[in-house]
Design a protein around this motif. Structure first.
Motif, PDB file in Angstrom:
ATOM      1  N   ASN A  31       0.831  -1.213   0.000  1.00  0.00           N
ATOM      2  CA  ASN A  31       0.000   0.000   0.000  1.00  0.00           C
ATOM      3  C   ASN A  31       0.862   1.259   0.000  1.00  0.00           C
ATOM      4  O   ASN A  31       0.517   2.252  -0.646  1.00  0.00           O
ATOM      5  CB  ASN A  31      -0.950   0.005   1.195  1.00  0.00           C
ATOM      6  CG  ASN A  31      -2.101  -0.951   1.016  1.00  0.00           C
ATOM      7  OD1 ASN A  31      -2.446  -1.347  -0.088  1.00  0.00           O
ATOM      8  ND2 ASN A  31      -2.700  -1.352   2.120  1.00  0.00           N
ATOM      9  N   LEU A  40      -2.744   5.187  -5.232  1.00  0.00           N
ATOM     10  CA  LEU A  40      -3.715   4.820  -4.200  1.00  0.00           C
ATOM     11  C   LEU A  40      -4.626   5.994  -3.844  1.00  0.00           C
ATOM     12  O   LEU A  40      -4.164   7.047  -3.427  1.00  0.00           O
ATOM     13  CB  LEU A  40      -2.984   4.334  -2.948  1.00  0.00           C
ATOM     14  CG  LEU A  40      -3.843   3.847  -1.798  1.00  0.00           C
ATOM     15  CD1 LEU A  40      -4.646   2.621  -2.205  1.00  0.00           C
ATOM     16  CD2 LEU A  40      -2.976   3.532  -0.595  1.00  0.00           C
ATOM     17  N   ALA A  43      -8.336   2.535   0.335  1.00  0.00           N
ATOM     18  CA  ALA A  43      -8.163   1.092   0.535  1.00  0.00           C
ATOM     19  C   ALA A  43      -8.706   0.705   1.893  1.00  0.00           C
ATOM     20  O   ALA A  43      -8.576   1.455   2.850  1.00  0.00           O
ATOM     21  CB  ALA A  43      -6.681   0.714   0.451  1.00  0.00           C
ATOM     22  N   TRP A  80      -9.411  -1.601  -3.089  1.00  0.00           N
ATOM     23  CA  TRP A  80      -8.602  -0.406  -3.315  1.00  0.00           C
ATOM     24  C   TRP A  80      -9.326   0.416  -4.365  1.00  0.00           C
ATOM     25  O   TRP A  80     -10.049  -0.135  -5.210  1.00  0.00           O
ATOM     26  CB  TRP A  80      -7.240  -0.743  -3.916  1.00  0.00           C
ATOM     27  CG  TRP A  80      -6.230  -1.398  -3.065  1.00  0.00           C
ATOM     28  CD1 TRP A  80      -5.390  -0.801  -2.185  1.00  0.00           C
ATOM     29  CD2 TRP A  80      -5.883  -2.784  -3.066  1.00  0.00           C
ATOM     30  NE1 TRP A  80      -4.543  -1.729  -1.630  1.00  0.00           N
ATOM     31  CE2 TRP A  80      -4.825  -2.958  -2.155  1.00  0.00           C
ATOM     32  CE3 TRP A  80      -6.363  -3.905  -3.757  1.00  0.00           C
ATOM     33  CZ2 TRP A  80      -4.245  -4.193  -1.915  1.00  0.00           C
ATOM     34  CZ3 TRP A  80      -5.783  -5.129  -3.517  1.00  0.00           C
ATOM     35  CH2 TRP A  80      -4.739  -5.262  -2.599  1.00  0.00           C
ATOM     36  N   TRP A  82      -7.902   2.986  -7.202  1.00  0.00           N
ATOM     37  CA  TRP A  82      -6.644   3.443  -7.784  1.00  0.00           C
ATOM     38  C   TRP A  82      -6.893   4.393  -8.946  1.00  0.00           C
ATOM     39  O   TRP A  82      -7.893   4.258  -9.658  1.00  0.00           O
ATOM     40  CB  TRP A  82      -5.835   2.275  -8.341  1.00  0.00           C
ATOM     41  CG  TRP A  82      -5.343   1.273  -7.348  1.00  0.00           C
ATOM     42  CD1 TRP A  82      -5.322   1.376  -5.991  1.00  0.00           C
ATOM     43  CD2 TRP A  82      -4.792  -0.008  -7.652  1.00  0.00           C
ATOM     44  NE1 TRP A  82      -4.780   0.249  -5.433  1.00  0.00           N
ATOM     45  CE2 TRP A  82      -4.441  -0.626  -6.437  1.00  0.00           C
ATOM     46  CE3 TRP A  82      -4.552  -0.691  -8.836  1.00  0.00           C
ATOM     47  CZ2 TRP A  82      -3.866  -1.889  -6.378  1.00  0.00           C
ATOM     48  CZ3 TRP A  82      -3.978  -1.945  -8.780  1.00  0.00           C
ATOM     49  CH2 TRP A  82      -3.637  -2.538  -7.555  1.00  0.00           C
TER      50      TRP A  82
END
Length: 123
Positions: A31, A40, A43, A80, A82
């Motif tokens: 992460n 990121l 998450a 997550w 992204w």
């Protein structure tokens, strides 16, 4: 492009078995790599469906369904969000991910609709 990366549930995750400390450490490192790369956005892991609820819609009616839910292979244990260049980049990152479960597991990558996808609908 934004993608939702879904960690599929397993019998172990649905039983509420938390990963070993080594997995937490490996996933934390992964992460951090995602964050350092500017990919990121969000998450988290999800608790088992035994603590979940679903709301079923049928016209104006609503019905609340208590977990746990069947078909573990169709459930999500974590996610997550992204921001990546394209699906190839997302796949490359997922291939670098530590296995999120103690045994066999799957991760699904789904593109997120963007406002440009709806331009023809709203003019």
């Amino acid at each position: 492009m934004r993608v939702m990366v879904l960690v599929k549930a397993t019998n172990e995750s649905e039983a509420g078995n938390l990963p070993a400390a080594e997995m937490f450490e490996a996933m934390g490192k992964f992460n951090q790599e995602l964050a350092d790369a500017g990919i990121l956005l969000a998450a988290d892991g999800l608790k088992p469906t035994s603590s979940a609820k679903r709301v079923a819609f049928d016209g104006p009616s609503r019905m609340v369904i208590d977990g746990p839910f069947a078909e573990t292979k169709e459930l999500v244990a974590g996610f997550w969000l992204w921001e990546v260049r394209d699906m190839d980049e997302a796949v490359a990152w997922v291939k670098r991910c530590p296995n999120p479960m103690p045994g066999p597991s799957e991760i699904e990558i789904r593109p997120v609709y963007e406002s440009a996808d709806f331009e023809d609908l709203v003019g």
